[in-house]
Design an enzyme around this catalytic site. Structure first.
Site, PDB file in Angstrom:
ATOM      1  N   LYS A  13       0.810  -1.223   0.000  1.00 41.28           N
ATOM      2  CA  LYS A  13       0.000   0.000   0.000  1.00 41.28           C
ATOM      3  C   LYS A  13       0.844   1.275   0.000  1.00 41.28           C
ATOM      4  CE  LYS A  13      -4.228  -1.711   0.152  1.00 41.28           C
ATOM      5  NZ  LYS A  13      -5.137  -1.509  -0.985  1.00 41.28           N
ATOM      6  N   GLU A  24      -9.586   6.049   3.109  1.00 42.47           N
ATOM      7  CA  GLU A  24     -10.455   4.992   3.603  1.00 42.47           C
ATOM      8  C   GLU A  24      -9.570   3.791   3.862  1.00 42.47           C
ATOM      9  OE1 GLU A  24      -9.839   5.374   0.421  1.00 42.47           O
ATOM     10  OE2 GLU A  24      -9.248   3.308   0.002  1.00 42.47           O
ATOM     11  N   SER A  59       1.503  -9.730  -1.084  1.00 39.93           N
ATOM     12  CA  SER A  59       1.249  -8.294  -0.981  1.00 39.93           C
ATOM     13  C   SER A  59       1.446  -7.726   0.416  1.00 39.93           C
ATOM     14  CB  SER A  59      -0.170  -7.998  -1.473  1.00 39.93           C
ATOM     15  OG  SER A  59      -1.099  -8.783  -0.760  1.00 39.93           O
TER      16      SER A  59
END
Lengths: 398, 264
Positions: free
Chosen positions: A89, A111, A378
């Site tokens: 991220k 968010e 990830s």
């Protein structure tokens, strides 16, 4: 000077289905993004922070143990879990926050579902000294308490969202409502390849560093490109980051793994492409889990990061042209894969990434020994310990 | 042929009056009540009624209208039952009726089928808050064959977009009072007057201001600026009060009547 525009749609998907109040802000964002893309100073700054602050490039790790155990192709794990804050991220957050700074916006909103995007945003805002507010569904706050604590420690305000199902889609609605209200001084850092144009393109471009690195690394290690790519898909940013640089290589089979929840034939899953239909959510036209009246349906996944009823519009496009195979694995398979990777390699994967590992376990045995498989790992699983302990009994030591 | 909405504004202009446009969510708390409320609001002095189609993810709406939509969905309102309600309502009133809905409701239903049903039941206009200029072309084209107004929205942030937005669209121009979602606010855009004047430069169509107008006081302050004023969330709040005390119609009548007196 006329500014080059980026296409608003991927085939029929994407677009800008948002209130008029936001339209000029989106146009301004697109213009700034286009300029930044061509600005060497900006690009160097982005590269500097992903390298020095987040620790890129992340390794492409040859998993000898999985390769042996599954008995098929050679398996590589792209270690996005080794990024600062524990997931891919942050690649996107660094890019967007640098853009926000360029645009003189002092207030950042985001968010979050699993909390990884929220933590990454809170982290980068702490470093740059920007105000940060994160919208998070109440249900997610409950199951991701560690990340909530981290965000607060980092100085972010966490705004609980109780509307709807209290998960990622509702947090996204609430962040959009905040942006409509505070559009002058606020930058909305969207965490995935979703939302109105230009977000899906912009987030893809900040995440494609994953695939660009894989290309370089695999050429170095194997002297050729991989045969298979696998990544989990909620909104789809880690998957798009890996897939995009390879999507024109026709010989590569690409798999996006959706959250099958309790099973795709139950009403408790988040397998948007597998079971959804075309509609509009969060400002984009894409596949959506919805009923006959176009009401967005409650979704379920054991992993908060995949618990989303939409999917990035470029994934919808890749599905529509048959470029990427979208498949689903269940909660149970994901939990088993979580345990499997932990025991086999000493790597604790996020429950999101465990979906990709679960599909790897199905696919790899049928591949040839010469084949090369790259799985995007990830994120790391520390955040999921609470969820896992609830569904998992530790083996007793003899 | 002129639409009912256009005729209503012309009629009011002649009398030098302004339009009071009131909103309820269809099916909040049930569809029979919606029929009653439209008739009640007409009696109390509403000139045009906006009927919300409840949606699971209303991102232009604040908490009050979100709650209304939730009650309506829990009560079982869906597109077909709403059309049945409108058909019933049309036997009882000629008041111009406008749907306020999110694009996914019409898209998923099928655009042509939706427009056919609007025509058959007597819906006069559509307001779609998440369908900006760039995305409305297809619908605009299709609507040319229907006697239904596609009402354009302009916002204080629209600036250079205002002219383009006003090239199309019918009925009236929905001027969003200020940034933000629907629901009460204490302050309107400082430059509301400026904004409205900019809009007037590009159109002769009637203008109506909405978002955040919550009482007679606000109506008195704003009525000189436009041809109509829109009140939504504040009416939904009256429904909520009425539900607690068992007199929804009375609460809504008194409130709309007070708004009517303020706009006269």
């Amino acid at each position: 000077m006329t500014i080059k525009k980026i296409p608003k749609r991927f085939g029929r998907f994407g677009g800008q289905f948002v209130p008029e109040t936001l339209m000029n802000a989106l146009i301004e964002l697109e213009n700034e993004f286009v300029k930044a893309k061509e600005d060497k100073v900006f690009q160097n700054e982005y590269r500097y922070y992903v390298r020095e602050y987040s620790g890129r490039p992340t390794p492409l790790y040859f998993s000898e143990n999985l390769t042996k155990d599954l008995g098929g192709g050679r398996i590589y794990l792209k270690r996005e879990d080794l990024n600062h804050t524990g997931a891919h991220k942050i690649n996107n957050v660094i890019g967007q926050v640098l853009l926000a700074k360029r645009m003189g916006k002092r207030r950042i909103i985001a968010e979050t579902g699993a909390g990884q995007h929220g933590v990454a945003t809170a982290t980068v805002c702490a470093m740059f000294g920007l105000d940060c507010e994160v919208y998070m569904g109440e249900e997610d706050i409950r199951r991701q308490s560690l990340n909530v604590f981290k965000m607060k420690m980092l100085g972010a305000q966490v705004n609980p969202v109780s509307s709807g199902t209290g998960t990622l889609k509702d947090a996204t609605n609430e962040a959009i409502r905040d942006w409509v209200t505070n559009v002058d001084d606020t930058f909305y850092v969207i965490g995935s390849v979703v939302g109105p144009h230009p977000y899906p393109t912009m987030v893809r471009d900040f995440q494609r560093i994953i695939g660009d690195e894989v290309k370089e690394q695999i050429l170095q290690k194997e002297g050729r490109l991989p045969d298979y790519l696998i990544a989990c898909v909620g909104g789809g940013s880690n998957a798009m980051g890996l897939f995009y640089p390879f999507h024109k290589e026709k010989n590569i089979d690409i798999y996006g793994v959706e959250a099958g929840g309790l099973g795709v034939n139950t009403d408790k899953h988040a397998a948007t492409i597998t079971k959804g239909s075309i509609g509009v959510i969060h400002g984009m036209m894409t596949y959506v889990l919805q009923d006959d009246n176009g009401q967005i349906m409650p979704v379920h996944s054991i992993s908060a990061g995949l618990d989303y009823p939409g999917i990035g519009p470029e994934h919808a496009y890749f599905h529509s042209i048959g470029r990427v195979n979208y498949v689903a694995v269940s909660d149970k398979e994901a939990v088993e894969a979580f345990q499997y990777l932990t025991r086999m390699e000493g790597i604790i994967p996020a429950l999101e990434s465990s979906h990709a590992i679960a599909y790897l376990r199905k696919l790899a045995p049928d591949t040839n020994k010469e084949d090369i498989i790259v799985v995007n790992l990830s994120g790391r699983g520390d955040k999921d310990i609470n969820t896992i302990t609830a569904s998992y009994e530790l083996p007793t030591t003899n | 042929m002129k639409s009912k909405i256009t005729k209503k504004f012309e009629e009011l202009r002649e009398k030098k009056e302004k339009a009071l446009i009131t909103y309820v969510t269809s099916g909040d708390p049930d569809l029979a009540t919606t029929v009653d409320l439209v008739l009640t609001m007409e009696k109390a002095g509403a000139d045009i009624v906006e009927l919300g189609i409840p949606y699971s993810d209303p991102l232009a709406d604040g908490p009050v209208i979100q709650r209304g939509a939730k009650r309506a969905l829990e009560g079982g309102a869906d597109i077909d039952s709403i059309f049945t309600m409108v058909k019933d309502l049309r036997k009882k009133t000629d008041i111009p009726l406008v749907f306020l809905l999110y694009y996914n409701s019409i898209f998923k239903h099928g655009i042509k089928s939706f427009l056919d049903k609007c025509k058959d039941t007597g819906i006069d206009g559509l307001i779609i808050p998440d369908l900006p200029l760039e995305e409305r072309r297809e619908l605009n084209e299709m609507m040319k064959d229907y006697p239904i107004d596609l009402i354009p929205l302009v916002a204080p942030t629209s600036e250079d977009r205002i002219e383009k937005i006003l090239l199309d669209g019918d009925g009236f121009i929905y001027c969003i009072s200020s940034k933000g979602v629907t629901g009460k606010r204490d302050h309107f855009e400082v430059d509301l007057k400026n904004f409205i004047n900019k809009v007037k430069k590009y159109t002769d169509k009637p203008l109506a201001i909405g978002f955040g107008i919550s009482d007679g006081e606000a109506i008195k302050n704003l009525k000189s600026l436009a041809d109509g004023l829109i009140v939504g969330s504040a009416i939904v709040e009256k429904i909520e009060e009425g539900m607690k005390e068992g007199q929804i119609k009375e609460k809504v009548f008194d409130f709309v009547n007070e708004l009517h007196k303020a706009i006269e």
